[in-house]
Design a protein around this motif. Structure first.
Motif, mmCIF file in Angstrom:
data_model
loop_
_atom_site.group_PDB
_atom_site.id
_atom_site.type_symbol
_atom_site.label_atom_id
_atom_site.label_comp_id
_atom_site.label_asym_id
_atom_site.label_seq_id
_atom_site.Cartn_x
_atom_site.Cartn_y
_atom_site.Cartn_z
ATOM 1 N N ILE A 4 -10.377 -13.137 102.192
ATOM 2 C CA ILE A 4 -9.557 -11.959 101.932
ATOM 3 C C ILE A 4 -10.348 -11.005 101.040
ATOM 4 N N LYS A 5 -10.457 -9.764 101.503
ATOM 5 C CA LYS A 5 -11.131 -8.724 100.728
ATOM 6 C C LYS A 5 -10.097 -8.090 99.801
ATOM 7 N N LEU A 6 -10.360 -8.125 98.500
ATOM 8 C CA LEU A 6 -9.434 -7.593 97.510
ATOM 9 C C LEU A 6 -9.452 -6.071 97.474
ATOM 10 N N LYS A 7 -8.362 -5.515 96.983
ATOM 11 C CA LYS A 7 -8.259 -4.071 96.795
ATOM 12 C C LYS A 7 -8.862 -3.727 95.438
ATOM 13 N N THR A 8 -9.737 -2.731 95.406
ATOM 14 C CA THR A 8 -10.273 -2.266 94.130
ATOM 15 C C THR A 8 -9.331 -1.206 93.565
ATOM 16 N N ILE A 9 -9.257 -1.169 92.240
ATOM 17 C CA ILE A 9 -8.384 -0.206 91.572
ATOM 18 C C ILE A 9 -9.152 0.524 90.484
ATOM 19 N N ASP A 10 -8.638 1.639 90.071
ATOM 20 C CA ASP A 10 -9.228 2.435 89.010
ATOM 21 C C ASP A 10 -8.985 1.756 87.659
ATOM 22 N N LYS A 11 -9.923 1.909 86.748
ATOM 23 C CA LYS A 11 -9.800 1.304 85.421
ATOM 24 C C LYS A 11 -8.505 1.716 84.724
ATOM 25 N N SER A 12 -8.023 2.925 84.966
ATOM 26 C CA SER A 12 -6.805 3.398 84.302
ATOM 27 C C SER A 12 -5.583 2.547 84.669
ATOM 28 N N LYS A 13 -5.637 1.831 85.781
ATOM 29 C CA LYS A 13 -4.518 0.985 86.206
ATOM 30 C C LYS A 13 -4.604 -0.435 85.649
ATOM 31 N N THR A 14 -5.566 -0.689 84.763
ATOM 32 C CA THR A 14 -5.714 -2.026 84.186
ATOM 33 C C THR A 14 -5.016 -2.175 82.838
ATOM 34 N N LYS A 15 -4.504 -1.096 82.289
ATOM 35 C CA LYS A 15 -3.843 -1.164 80.977
ATOM 36 C C LYS A 15 -2.650 -2.110 81.032
ATOM 37 N N ASN A 16 -2.509 -2.919 79.971
ATOM 38 C CA ASN A 16 -1.417 -3.891 79.842
ATOM 39 C C ASN A 16 -1.409 -4.931 80.960
ATOM 40 N N ARG A 17 -2.564 -5.216 81.514
ATOM 41 C CA ARG A 17 -2.699 -6.208 82.578
ATOM 42 C C ARG A 17 -3.736 -7.243 82.150
ATOM 43 N N THR A 18 -3.683 -8.418 82.728
ATOM 44 C CA THR A 18 -4.682 -9.443 82.454
ATOM 45 C C THR A 18 -5.936 -9.121 83.256
ATOM 46 N N VAL A 19 -7.065 -8.948 82.544
ATOM 47 C CA VAL A 19 -8.328 -8.598 83.190
ATOM 48 C C VAL A 19 -9.380 -9.632 82.813
ATOM 49 N N ILE A 20 -10.017 -10.197 83.829
ATOM 50 C CA ILE A 20 -11.184 -11.054 83.614
ATOM 51 C C ILE A 20 -12.396 -10.161 83.793
ATOM 52 N N ASP A 21 -13.146 -9.988 82.705
ATOM 53 C CA ASP A 21 -14.302 -9.091 82.729
ATOM 54 C C ASP A 21 -15.528 -9.862 82.251
ATOM 55 N N PRO A 22 -16.390 -10.290 83.175
ATOM 56 C CA PRO A 22 -17.554 -11.080 82.799
ATOM 57 C C PRO A 22 -18.541 -10.348 81.893
ATOM 58 N N SER A 23 -18.439 -9.024 81.806
ATOM 59 C CA SER A 23 -19.353 -8.302 80.920
ATOM 60 C C SER A 23 -18.993 -8.521 79.458
ATOM 61 N N ASN A 24 -17.819 -9.116 79.189
ATOM 62 C CA ASN A 24 -17.398 -9.394 77.814
ATOM 63 C C ASN A 24 -17.900 -10.739 77.313
ATOM 64 N N THR A 25 -18.781 -11.374 78.063
ATOM 65 C CA THR A 25 -19.308 -12.676 77.662
ATOM 66 C C THR A 25 -20.779 -12.768 78.031
ATOM 67 N N ASP A 26 -21.496 -13.652 77.363
ATOM 68 C CA ASP A 26 -22.903 -13.850 77.701
ATOM 69 C C ASP A 26 -23.089 -14.998 78.694
ATOM 70 N N LYS A 27 -22.009 -15.557 79.167
ATOM 71 C CA LYS A 27 -22.065 -16.655 80.119
ATOM 72 C C LYS A 27 -22.150 -16.118 81.548
ATOM 73 N N VAL A 28 -22.665 -16.933 82.445
ATOM 74 C CA VAL A 28 -22.761 -16.570 83.850
ATOM 75 C C VAL A 28 -21.368 -16.649 84.473
ATOM 76 N N PHE A 29 -21.017 -15.664 85.285
ATOM 77 C CA PHE A 29 -19.715 -15.649 85.940
ATOM 78 C C PHE A 29 -19.659 -16.699 87.039
ATOM 79 N N VAL A 30 -18.615 -17.510 86.997
ATOM 80 C CA VAL A 30 -18.338 -18.481 88.047
ATOM 81 C C VAL A 30 -17.037 -18.063 88.700
ATOM 82 N N PRO A 31 -16.984 -18.016 90.029
ATOM 83 C CA PRO A 31 -15.735 -17.621 90.675
ATOM 84 C C PRO A 31 -14.580 -18.526 90.264
ATOM 85 N N ILE A 32 -13.372 -18.005 90.378
ATOM 86 C CA ILE A 32 -12.176 -18.823 90.177
ATOM 87 C C ILE A 32 -12.208 -19.887 91.266
ATOM 88 N N VAL A 33 -12.126 -21.140 90.881
ATOM 89 C CA VAL A 33 -12.273 -22.224 91.854
ATOM 90 C C VAL A 33 -10.991 -23.036 91.931
#
Length: 76
Positions: A4-33
């Protein structure tokens, strides 16, 4: 395996939502498994795998920022 290809959204629609952002960590991103699921979810922009082996609809109400293209992807 269903993909399933996810829908991309504008950053302005992320307020007050749960966001997983790998740029906020120095660890390698692993997909949700998941375990035993038959569905993979990919970035709506670049096709990077963001979740794998999950059941359709199992992951919802979160946003994952793609570690490759930096787009915000919405799991609904």
């Amino acid at each position: 395996m269903k993909i399933i290809k996810l829908k991309t959204i504008d950053k302005s629609k992320t307020k007050n939502r749960t966001v997983i952002d790998p740029s906020n960590t120095d660890k390698v991103f692993v997909p949700i498994v998941g375990e035993g699921g038959d569905t993979d979810y990919i970035c709506g922009n670049c096709d990077r795998k963001l979740a794998q082996n999950v059941f359709e609809g199992q992951v919802k109400k979160i946003i994952v920022r793609c570690p490759d293209c930096r787009e915000y992807n919405e799991f609904v």
